[in-house]
Design a protein around this motif. Structure first.
Motif, PDB file in Angstrom:
ATOM      1  N   ASP A   1      -7.083   2.852  -0.781  1.00 50.19           N
ATOM      2  CA  ASP A   1      -6.200   2.922   0.396  1.00 50.19           C
ATOM      3  C   ASP A   1      -4.723   2.728   0.073  1.00 50.19           C
ATOM      4  O   ASP A   1      -3.939   2.338   0.929  1.00 50.19           O
ATOM      5  CB  ASP A   1      -6.630   1.918   1.469  1.00 50.19           C
ATOM      6  N   PHE A   2      -4.319   2.965  -1.160  1.00 48.30           N
ATOM      7  CA  PHE A   2      -2.918   2.897  -1.556  1.00 48.30           C
ATOM      8  C   PHE A   2      -2.358   4.309  -1.670  1.00 48.30           C
ATOM      9  O   PHE A   2      -3.080   5.248  -2.014  1.00 48.30           O
ATOM     10  CB  PHE A   2      -2.772   2.227  -2.928  1.00 48.30           C
ATOM     11  N   ASP A   3      -1.062   4.441  -1.401  1.00 46.44           N
ATOM     12  CA  ASP A   3      -0.355   5.667  -1.744  1.00 46.44           C
ATOM     13  C   ASP A   3      -0.035   5.597  -3.236  1.00 46.44           C
ATOM     14  O   ASP A   3      -0.157   4.537  -3.846  1.00 46.44           O
ATOM     15  CB  ASP A   3       0.939   5.791  -0.937  1.00 46.44           C
ATOM     16  N   ALA A   4       0.403   6.699  -3.800  1.00 47.72           N
ATOM     17  CA  ALA A   4       0.724   6.728  -5.229  1.00 47.72           C
ATOM     18  C   ALA A   4       2.030   5.989  -5.511  1.00 47.72           C
ATOM     19  O   ALA A   4       2.991   6.090  -4.741  1.00 47.72           O
ATOM     20  CB  ALA A   4       0.846   8.165  -5.716  1.00 47.72           C
ATOM     21  N   TYR A   5       2.054   5.253  -6.616  1.00 42.39           N
ATOM     22  CA  TYR A   5       3.291   4.635  -7.081  1.00 42.39           C
ATOM     23  C   TYR A   5       4.226   5.744  -7.530  1.00 42.39           C
ATOM     24  O   TYR A   5       3.848   6.596  -8.355  1.00 42.39           O
ATOM     25  CB  TYR A   5       3.006   3.665  -8.227  1.00 42.39           C
TER      26      TYR A   5
ATOM     27  N   TYR B   1      -1.101   2.127  -8.484  1.00 43.48           N
ATOM     28  CA  TYR B   1      -2.171   2.957  -7.939  1.00 43.48           C
ATOM     29  C   TYR B   1      -1.748   4.414  -7.860  1.00 43.48           C
ATOM     30  O   TYR B   1      -0.587   4.725  -7.631  1.00 43.48           O
ATOM     31  CB  TYR B   1      -2.550   2.469  -6.535  1.00 43.48           C
ATOM     32  N   SER B   2      -2.740   5.298  -8.032  1.00 40.15           N
ATOM     33  CA  SER B   2      -2.522   6.718  -7.813  1.00 40.15           C
ATOM     34  C   SER B   2      -2.879   7.027  -6.358  1.00 40.15           C
ATOM     35  O   SER B   2      -3.428   6.174  -5.649  1.00 40.15           O
ATOM     36  CB  SER B   2      -3.367   7.550  -8.779  1.00 40.15           C
ATOM     37  N   GLN B   3      -2.583   8.220  -5.916  1.00 43.58           N
ATOM     38  CA  GLN B   3      -2.788   8.611  -4.525  1.00 43.58           C
ATOM     39  C   GLN B   3      -4.224   8.371  -4.072  1.00 43.58           C
ATOM     40  O   GLN B   3      -5.170   8.718  -4.772  1.00 43.58           O
ATOM     41  CB  GLN B   3      -2.436  10.089  -4.340  1.00 43.58           C
ATOM     42  N   ASP B   4      -4.364   7.769  -2.885  1.00 40.61           N
ATOM     43  CA  ASP B   4      -5.648   7.541  -2.217  1.00 40.61           C
ATOM     44  C   ASP B   4      -6.607   6.655  -2.999  1.00 40.61           C
ATOM     45  O   ASP B   4      -7.809   6.705  -2.792  1.00 40.61           O
ATOM     46  CB  ASP B   4      -6.338   8.875  -1.885  1.00 40.61           C
TER      47      ASP B   4
ATOM     48  N   ARG C   1       0.814  -1.218   0.000  1.00 41.38           N
ATOM     49  CA  ARG C   1       0.000   0.000   0.000  1.00 41.38           C
ATOM     50  C   ARG C   1       0.847   1.266   0.000  1.00 41.38           C
ATOM     51  O   ARG C   1       0.541   2.215  -0.719  1.00 41.38           O
ATOM     52  CB  ARG C   1      -0.964  -0.006   1.173  1.00 41.38           C
ATOM     53  N   SER C   2       1.904   1.310   0.790  1.00 46.46           N
ATOM     54  CA  SER C   2       2.716   2.522   0.830  1.00 46.46           C
ATOM     55  C   SER C   2       3.528   2.705  -0.445  1.00 46.46           C
ATOM     56  O   SER C   2       3.947   3.808  -0.765  1.00 46.46           O
ATOM     57  CB  SER C   2       3.640   2.520   2.056  1.00 46.46           C
TER      58      SER C   2
ATOM     59  N   GLY D   1       2.226   1.790  -3.486  1.00 43.21           N
ATOM     60  CA  GLY D   1       1.295   1.988  -4.581  1.00 43.21           C
ATOM     61  C   GLY D   1       1.263   0.856  -5.589  1.00 43.21           C
ATOM     62  O   GLY D   1       0.948   1.070  -6.760  1.00 43.21           O
TER      63      GLY D   1
END
Length: 95
Positions: A81-85, A75-78, A55-56, A58
Motif C-alpha cells: 500500500d505504498f507509492d513508489a519512492y 518501496y516500489s509502486q503498490d 505511504r505517499s 514510499g
C-alpha cells in the motif's frame, strides 16, 4: 530530500535534516512494531521500535526507543500500500 539516505541513519528523528526529509514525503502513518511474523529474539527486551511510515512518499523509517533512525525502507509502486519512492538512492541504485 537532497541528503544521502545513508546519512540519515543514526540521527535522531527530531534532527532538522531528518525532519526536512520527512516533510518531503507527504503525510505520516505511525505504526507500532506488532508484526506477528517478526522474530524479535535478537532484540533486547527493553528495545522499543516504531515504524514511521510515509505511504505517499514510499518510505518507512524504523526508529528506536532512543529516537535514532535505525533503518530506512524504500518501496516500489503498490508494494504494501505504498507509492513508489521517487527520490535519489545512494550509489545510483534505482528501482
Amino acid at each position: 530530500m537532497n541528503m544521502p539516505l545513508a546519512q540519515l541513519l543514526g540521527r535522531r528523528i527530531d534532527d532538522p535534516e531528518v525532519e526536512q526529509f520527512m516533510r518531503g514525503l507527504g503525510p505520516e502513518h505511525v505504526d507500532d512494531d506488532e508484526d506477528e511474523d517478526y522474530d524479535d529474539d535478537d532484540l533486547d527486551d527493553d528495545e522499543d521500535e516504531t515504524y514511521r511510515s510515509f505511504r505517499s512518499g514510499g518510505v518507512s523509517l524504523l526508529v528506536g526507543s532512543d529516537m535514532l533512525v535505525r533503518a530506512i525502507f524504500l518501496y516500489s509502486q503498490d508494494r504494501e500500500d505504498f507509492d513508489a519512492y521517487a527520490g535519489e538512492i545512494d550509489g545510483g541504485i534505482a528501482f
